[in-house]
Design a protein around this motif. Structure first.
Motif: not given
Length: 473
Positions: A160-177
């Motif tokens: 398999s080969e995967y594409e994925f995003f990486i964000f400068r965020e945490t599980p807390v910050s993505v929900r806060a936003k």
């Protein structure tokens, strides 16, 4: 991804040969744990969404589980990604009291977790009291289809080969936003960037070194087009270990990124403005000894064997009715948009990335199928099992694939794929072949869970609706 004779891949953190084929495999596993200095073990099974569900256990508890199995609450097959309980499941629920399933430790999956001190990892199989497969288990499904391939005289090798995003965020910050306006690891559209991977070299090397030490041999790693988007190709293996690697890879990336204060996202389509995230699977069938690629025929003008043609034919013929297994979420279907590198209809071609099936290679070493329909949100066990089963069905029924698409497959006259999960469920529900290939119990439970998913979405009020109708409706 060249194909060579079947072999056991290099695994610096694993020692499957030490725990397989011995008079006392559990004793060997315990000695291996001692040699590695493990002080605890992480065990996990995989649910229908491809999520690892597990826990830490002591060495004593692991020894007991390895010898006699352990109980594991069957609610893992009775709830969704968000732990919301299904109201339509038959295999478990309030009507059964959510009892324990029997879980069996697969000693061949022994690994040390490089980023967790003194911690070993093993995968579980869910089984019935008599030791037979638990019908809804996706890992058991893959094993059954693999057994069918071997009974037909083939050794499946997948990668398999995967594409994925990486964000400068945490599980807390993505929900806060509110999951909006997230900061990507790096800006701009910069596929295959030497610069971007060097700028993030600490993270990149942590991912590469961590995955390789975890027994997930990385063949390639690069940026994809999109801010903070990366692609990783995992070295191929025999079918069942390849499925394990795919499941473990997603979790490994998320865990390593978290240690750098980042969040990895394998959602199929995180942004309407950007291409989605694929989970392509490269596939080939070999003779049982791994010596000859059954997809290659040196006598054929194009090098494609009859076996390969019929394999393609089966996958194409069954693709629309099996799409719900390949695209399991509401969001999966947002990736299937013209001119965005994801297929919209059942097509095949030679070295054609606009097709659902891309045939790669001209010689015995490299010839294979890239199954491009799958997205990064797939359950690897289900996606691999369903696509392999369809190909084997094509071989059995000698299904011809028709002519390859030589140009833009988005303009081809071919069977369209369902445009949403509800339509895909309808096609799967009508499919007698799906039940024949994958089993009535698995398909029934899968349909119930996807129907639940559609119902949850239909009740949701989206941001798009608020922005469009809040003031002006």
């Amino acid at each position: 991804m060249p194909r060579t004779a079947a072999r056991v891949s290099r695994r610096s953190a694993r020692s499957p040969k030490q725990v397989r084929g011995k008079v006392d495999p559990v004793g060997e596993a315990l000695r291996w744990l001692e040699e590695k200095g493990a002080t605890q073990v992480k065990i996990a099974g995989v649910d229908l969404d491809g999520v690892l569900r597990g826990k830490y256990v002591s060495l004593d508890k692991f020894a007991s589980a390895a010898r006699g199995g352990l109980g594991f609450c069957d609610v893992v097959f009775g709830w969704d990604l968000a732990d919301e309980l299904y109201d339509n499941a038959q295999v478990t629920g309030w009507h059964t009291g959510y009892p324990d399933l029997q879980a069996r430790v697969d000693l061949s999956t022994a690994r040390m977790i490089p980023w967790e001190p003194a911690t070993a990892a093993f995968l579980l199989d869910f089984v019935m009291p008599d030791g037979s497969d638990y019908g809804p288990s996706p890992r058991a499904l893959l094993r059954r289809v693999g057994q069918r391939a071997r009974a037909m005289g083939f050794l499946p090798q997948f990668g398999s080969e995967y594409e994925f995003f990486i964000f400068r965020e945490t599980p807390v910050s993505v929900r806060a936003k509110g999951f909006q306006n997230l900061e990507p690891l790096d800006p701009g559209m910069f596929g295959y960037s030497w610069l971007r991977t060097s700028q993030s070299s600490d993270l990149v090397h942590a991912l590469l070194d961590g995955c390789n030490a975890f027994g997930l041999e990385v063949e390639g790693f690069h940026t994809e087009t999109g801010p903070g988007v990366y692609e990783t190709a995992i070295r191929y293996d025999v079918l069942e270990p390849a499925g394990d690697k795919s499941v473990l890879f997603k979790s490994a990336v998320k865990e390593i990124c978290a240690r750098h204060g980042l969040t990895a996202c394998f959602m199929s389509k995180p942004s309407a403005r950007l291409p989605g995230c694929s989970g392509h699977v490269h596939q080939s069938l070999w003779t049982p000894d791994g010596a000859r690629n059954a997809f290659h025929d040196p006598r054929a003008p194009d090098g494609m064997s009859t076996t390969l043609r019929h394999y393609l034919g089966g996958q194409l013929k069954l693709m629309p009715e099996l799409t719900a297994l390949y695209w399991p979420t509401i969001n999966s279907y947002k990736r299937s948009v013209e001119n965005t590198w994801a297929p919209t209809c059942a097509t095949w071609g030679r070295e054609n990335r606009t097709c659902a099936l891309r045939v790669i290679g001209t010689d015995a070493k490299a010839m294979r199928v890239e199954f491009r329909l799958l997205g990064a949100d797939m359950n690897p066990y289900v996606g691999m099992a369903a696509s392999l089963a369809a190909g084997l069905w094509g071989i059995e029924h000698r299904v011809e694939p028709g002519d390859p698409v030589t140009g833009n497959a988005y303009r081809a006259e071919a069977a369209p794929l369902p445009r949403n999960l509800r339509d895909a469920i309808t096609l799967l529900d009508r499919s007698t072949v799906a039940r024949e290939l994958l089993g009535e119990e698995f398909v029934d439970h899968y349909l119930r869970t996807r129907t639940w998913e559609v119902r949850q979405y239909e009740r949701a009020v989206t941001t798009w609706e608020l922005e469009r109708y809040f003031e002006l409706a």
